[in-house]
Write a protein that holds these residues in place. Structure first.
Motif, short mmCIF file in Angstrom:
data_model
loop_
_atom_site.label_atom_id
_atom_site.label_comp_id
_atom_site.label_asym_id
_atom_site.label_seq_id
_atom_site.Cartn_x
_atom_site.Cartn_y
_atom_site.Cartn_z
N GLN A 590 1.05 -1.14 -0.23
CA GLN A 590 0.85 -0.02 -0.42
C GLN A 590 0.88 1.13 -0.21
O GLN A 590 0.84 2.28 -0.47
CB GLN A 590 -1.04 0.15 0.97
CG GLN A 590 -2.01 -1.43 1.61
CD GLN A 590 -2.87 -1.55 0.55
OE1 GLN A 590 -3.80 -0.73 0.24
NE2 GLN A 590 -2.49 -1.91 -0.50
N LEU A 591 1.91 1.55 1.09
CA LEU A 591 2.93 2.10 0.85
C LEU A 591 4.34 2.04 0.38
O LEU A 591 5.25 1.16 1.63
CB LEU A 591 2.96 3.01 2.10
CG LEU A 591 3.85 4.32 2.07
CD1 LEU A 591 3.27 5.24 1.70
CD2 LEU A 591 3.63 4.45 3.87
N THR A 592 4.91 2.30 -0.71
CA THR A 592 6.04 1.27 -0.37
C THR A 592 7.67 2.82 -0.61
O THR A 592 7.33 3.97 -0.69
CB THR A 592 6.84 1.73 -1.86
OG1 THR A 592 6.49 -0.26 -2.09
CG2 THR A 592 8.99 0.91 -1.43
N ILE A 593 8.37 2.90 0.87
CA ILE A 593 8.92 3.77 1.25
C ILE A 593 10.86 3.79 1.05
O ILE A 593 11.14 2.65 1.09
CB ILE A 593 8.85 4.41 2.88
CG1 ILE A 593 7.51 5.26 3.01
CG2 ILE A 593 10.54 5.61 3.30
CD1 ILE A 593 7.83 5.30 4.65
N PHE A 594 11.17 4.61 -0.20
CA PHE A 594 12.80 4.34 -0.40
C PHE A 594 13.62 5.90 0.39
O PHE A 594 13.13 6.98 -0.29
CB PHE A 594 12.57 4.25 -1.44
CG PHE A 594 13.94 4.18 -2.20
CD1 PHE A 594 14.89 2.69 -2.00
CD2 PHE A 594 14.94 5.62 -2.94
CE1 PHE A 594 16.54 3.29 -2.23
CE2 PHE A 594 15.78 5.27 -3.46
CZ PHE A 594 16.57 3.78 -3.29
N ASP A 595 14.21 5.39 1.03
CA ASP A 595 15.55 6.59 1.59
C ASP A 595 14.88 7.58 1.74
O ASP A 595 15.06 8.53 1.52
CB ASP A 595 16.62 6.79 0.35
CG ASP A 595 17.72 7.47 0.52
OD1 ASP A 595 18.28 6.62 1.50
OD2 ASP A 595 17.65 8.28 -0.22
N GLY A 596 13.70 7.19 3.02
CA GLY A 596 13.53 8.02 4.03
C GLY A 596 12.12 8.76 2.80
O GLY A 596 11.18 9.74 3.42
N LYS A 597 11.69 8.47 1.21
CA LYS A 597 10.77 9.25 0.82
C LYS A 597 9.47 7.84 -0.03
O LYS A 597 9.46 6.79 0.07
CB LYS A 597 10.92 9.77 -0.01
CG LYS A 597 11.84 11.08 0.18
CD LYS A 597 12.58 11.93 -0.99
CE LYS A 597 13.69 13.14 -0.41
NZ LYS A 597 14.45 13.59 -1.69
N ALA A 598 8.60 8.09 0.33
CA ALA A 598 7.54 7.92 -0.44
C ALA A 598 7.85 7.68 -1.52
O ALA A 598 7.92 8.58 -2.42
CB ALA A 598 6.00 8.21 0.23
N PRO A 613 2.22 12.34 -1.56
CA PRO A 613 3.21 12.66 -1.88
C PRO A 613 3.76 13.11 -3.07
O PRO A 613 3.50 12.36 -4.16
CB PRO A 613 4.58 12.05 -1.54
CG PRO A 613 3.23 10.38 -0.26
CD PRO A 613 1.85 10.77 -1.11
N ALA A 614 4.46 14.50 -3.25
CA ALA A 614 5.12 15.30 -3.93
C ALA A 614 6.38 13.57 -4.46
O ALA A 614 6.91 13.41 -3.82
CB ALA A 614 6.08 15.83 -3.27
N GLY A 615 6.01 13.58 -6.38
CA GLY A 615 6.54 12.44 -6.42
C GLY A 615 6.40 11.48 -6.53
O GLY A 615 7.11 10.81 -7.37
N ALA A 616 6.02 11.41 -5.33
CA ALA A 616 4.88 9.10 -4.88
C ALA A 616 4.29 8.85 -6.83
O ALA A 616 3.53 9.21 -7.45
CB ALA A 616 4.69 8.85 -4.06
N LEU A 617 4.73 7.36 -6.66
CA LEU A 617 3.81 7.45 -8.45
C LEU A 617 2.28 6.88 -7.59
O LEU A 617 2.24 5.46 -6.00
CB LEU A 617 4.29 5.89 -8.42
CG LEU A 617 3.89 4.91 -9.72
CD1 LEU A 617 3.28 5.97 -10.77
CD2 LEU A 617 4.40 4.04 -10.61
#
Length: 638
Positions: A590-598, A613-617
């Motif tokens: 449901q949510l993937t966080i990479f390097d601290g950002k969604a 979130p900005a930039g999130a798919l």
């Protein structure tokens, strides 16, 4: 020091003490709470909450403990009991070639430097040559320009008379036939097996190879000969590596657009770290994406140019050894990924006697490709005799010079046994650290008698369990039920023997399906293969997170939800620990966080939390798959 200087030092010290960061730890940017956090730490602890500050995990524990660290600007997400896991870590995934195959159709052959030959309508040698002639006429190449022809052909199914096609490609086509329609350019044609493992060259290309590297090729091979004993243009490693640079010279701006689409798919499954051998042009594209802030998984890569293009009699591999483990926080070298030690399916290097049909082209590789044997067993009717075994020499030189061996296809039981023998020799000669962190990828066939040796040398084995389980029925027909139930990806037995085991996909599969196969061992029909090789859920998750982090040489930074590690996390729609085991593959992040950002939010999760979130798919894996536009002539694997 005068009084004024002393006073200034005191004021400077006081100012430092009064900085906000000195009074209290920096408040988290995000807290996920009221969840079931499978930390995959050494105790497989389960927490309620996790805090993220910058790109690191800053706290893990109970809701009360973690929420107490919040500041006025900390974002909080109530998970309502949802499960959190570390980001998944795939130890062998050809993401660059699979993305080119899945999305390369959005670009022209000129942009990709891949010119397809479609074998679906081929019935004769002339059908192939006519297609090649058409390619030459259409694209108007400059004289002397190197050209790479990729074959849209599968020799692994019965859909298009594969044995007849193999006869054309392997027997009837040769450097002289190909030269008839390509007289002005050096040309390489893929052999319908992984790109790295074989080419058919025309005469102009073959003449260049022999003029510039003839001594090396005649000594080390591998090449095929005609009835008169002449090199006929079919090359395999290490000889094929000499021309490899002419196939990987694409622009990073083009490749980067394709790779972003594959990264999007990866984010929807919670994949945050990928290991692969990597050609230079692909690496340049990923580094470009990193510099643009667009990279959404970490990459541990095996360098490929150190094999075949290095004359071991004139140089050593110490310069490569010094780079292992080096790079940035998102891209680093994990070792060398030289080439496949053997083939796949009927090309696997095995000591088992084949009693039935494995693939339609079994006859071409009756004993598999044993590259580490000087008495080369592949293409026995056509293989030229060689004076030395570059594979064996290169492996021994790697251990001598401290190069880590990984990211390399090692599928058959004889291939695995040969590699263990090399490791034993190296450790006896240069000490145990000479093969420190070495890994063998795929474990398509592993002989149980070798488990104790594998444990003793300390090798890590990376297993493509989904491919093994789904292919077990074919293996049973070829080698019998006993082999099919004990040799393919024997996870449970290897772990009991003390072997270090991790999971890989070796495909572009949805990784939760791979995890399901490790737990159930069920093929598509529901049959269980090797029930003794099942692993429990915590073990399966460790194999594709924490233990896989060690394969990456970054176990202290990735692979678990622990304070100080990179904030690579996944929120799931189902409880991994309690969902029916046959439904593990249906889990959807449901949510993937990479390097601290969604980097990915499922549409339903986004709507529930009004989270954009900005930039999130914001999409689904299924919707992304619908947008694939395959490149004609795509070949992958190895």
């Amino acid at each position: 020091m005068n009084i004024r200087a002393k006073v200034m030092l005191v004021f400077a010290a006081l100012a430092g003490l009064l900085l906000p960061g000195r009074l209290a730890a920096q408040a988290p940017d995000l807290i996920l709470h009221n969840g079931k956090v499978l930390t995959v730490d050494s105790n497989f602890s389960i927490a309620q909450a996790v805090a993220i500050t910058g790109n690191k995990i800053s706290a893990v524990g109970t809701d009360q403990e973690v929420l107490a660290t919040a500041g006025p600007d900390t974002e909080k997400i109530d998970l309502k009991g949802r499960t959190v896991t570390p980001g998944l870590v795939d130890t062998h995934r050809h993401m660059y070639s699979y993305s080119e195959g899945a999305y390369g159709g959005n670009f022209t052959p000129e942009e990709l430097r891949r010119f397809p030959v479609d074998w679906r309508a081929v019935r004769t040698k002339d059908d192939v040559l006519n297609q090649v002639r058409g390619v030459m006429e259409r694209y108007k190449f400059q004289p002397g320009e190197w050209i790479y022809l990729v074959n849209a052909v599968s020799f692994m199914s019965n859909d298009a008379s594969p044995l007849a096609l193999a006869t054309i490609l392997y027997d009837e086509l040769n450097q002289w036939e190909l030269d008839k329609v390509t007289p002005d350019n050096p040309v390489l044609m893929s052999l319908g097996i992984p790109d790295f493992n074989g080419f058919l060259l025309n005469k102009k290309a073959m003449d260049w190879v022999m003029a510039n590297h003839g001594d090396f090729v005649l000594k080390n091979g591998r090449f095929w000969v005609d009835a008169a004993g002449r090199p006929d243009g079919h090359l395999e490693p290490p000889a094929s590596r000499i021309v490899l640079p002419y196939t990987y010279d694409r622009k990073p701006e083009i490749l980067g657009q394709i790779y972003q689409k594959d990264m999007a798919e990866a984010s929807t499954m919670g994949l945050t770290s990928v290991s692969s051998r990597m050609p230079k042009d692909a690496l340049a594209a990923y580094r470009m994406l990193e510099s643009q802030g667009k990279l959404t998984y970490r990459i541990g890569y095996g360098v490929i140019e150190a094999f075949g293009n290095v004359d071991l009699s004139k140089s050593n591999l110490k310069s490569i050894a010094s780079q292992v483990g080096q790079g940035t926080e998102k891209i680093w070298m994990t070792g060398t990924g030289p080439t496949a030690i053997d083939g796949a399916s009927s090309r696997q290097c095995t000591d088992q006697k084949r009693s039935g049909t494995y693939t339609p082209i079994d006859g071409w590789f009756p004993s598999g490709q044993c590259h580490t044997d000087i008495e080369y067993r592949g293409a026995v009717r056509r293989a030229a005799p060689i004076q030395a075994n570059y594979f064996a020499d290169w492996i021994m030189a790697s251990g001598r010079d401290g190069v880590r061996f990984a990211n390399t296809h090692t599928a058959g039981d004889r291939a695995n046994a040969n590699m263990i023998t090399f490791m034993e020799k190296l450790q006896a000669q240069y000490g145990k650290d000479s093969t420190k962190n070495w890994a063998l990828d795929h474990c398509g066939m592993v002989n149980p008698k070798d488990f104790p040796r594998m444990a003793k040398v300390g090798v890590t084995v990376s297993c493509y369990v989904q491919l093994s389980v789904n292919g077990a029925a074919n293996m049973a027909r070829a080698y019998g039920e006993e082999v099919a139930n004990t040799f393919p990806s024997p996870l449970g037995s290897m772990l009991k023997a003390g072997v270090k085991v991790v999971l890989e996909s070796d495909s572009n599969s949805f990784l939760w399906e791979d995890i399901e196969k490790a737990v159930t061992r069920k093929d598509a029909s529901g049959r269980v293969w090797g029930p003794q090789e099942k692993v429990d859920r915590p073990t399966a998750l460790r194999m594709i997170t924490r233990w896989a982090g060690d394969y990456f040489l970054k176990g202290d930074q990735i692979g678990s939800v622990e304070k100080g590690k990179f904030a690579d996390l996944v929120v799931l729609d189902k409880d991994y620990m309690t969902v029916p085991e046959e439904d593990i593959g249906s889990i959807r992040p449901q949510l993937t966080i990479f390097d601290g950002k969604a980097v990915f939010v499922h549409p339903s999760f986004s709507a529930e939390y009004d989270l954009k979130p900005a930039g999130a798919l914001i999409t689904t894996y299924e919707d992304l798959v619908k947008t694939r536009k395959p490149r004609s002539g795509a070949t992958t694997g190895g």
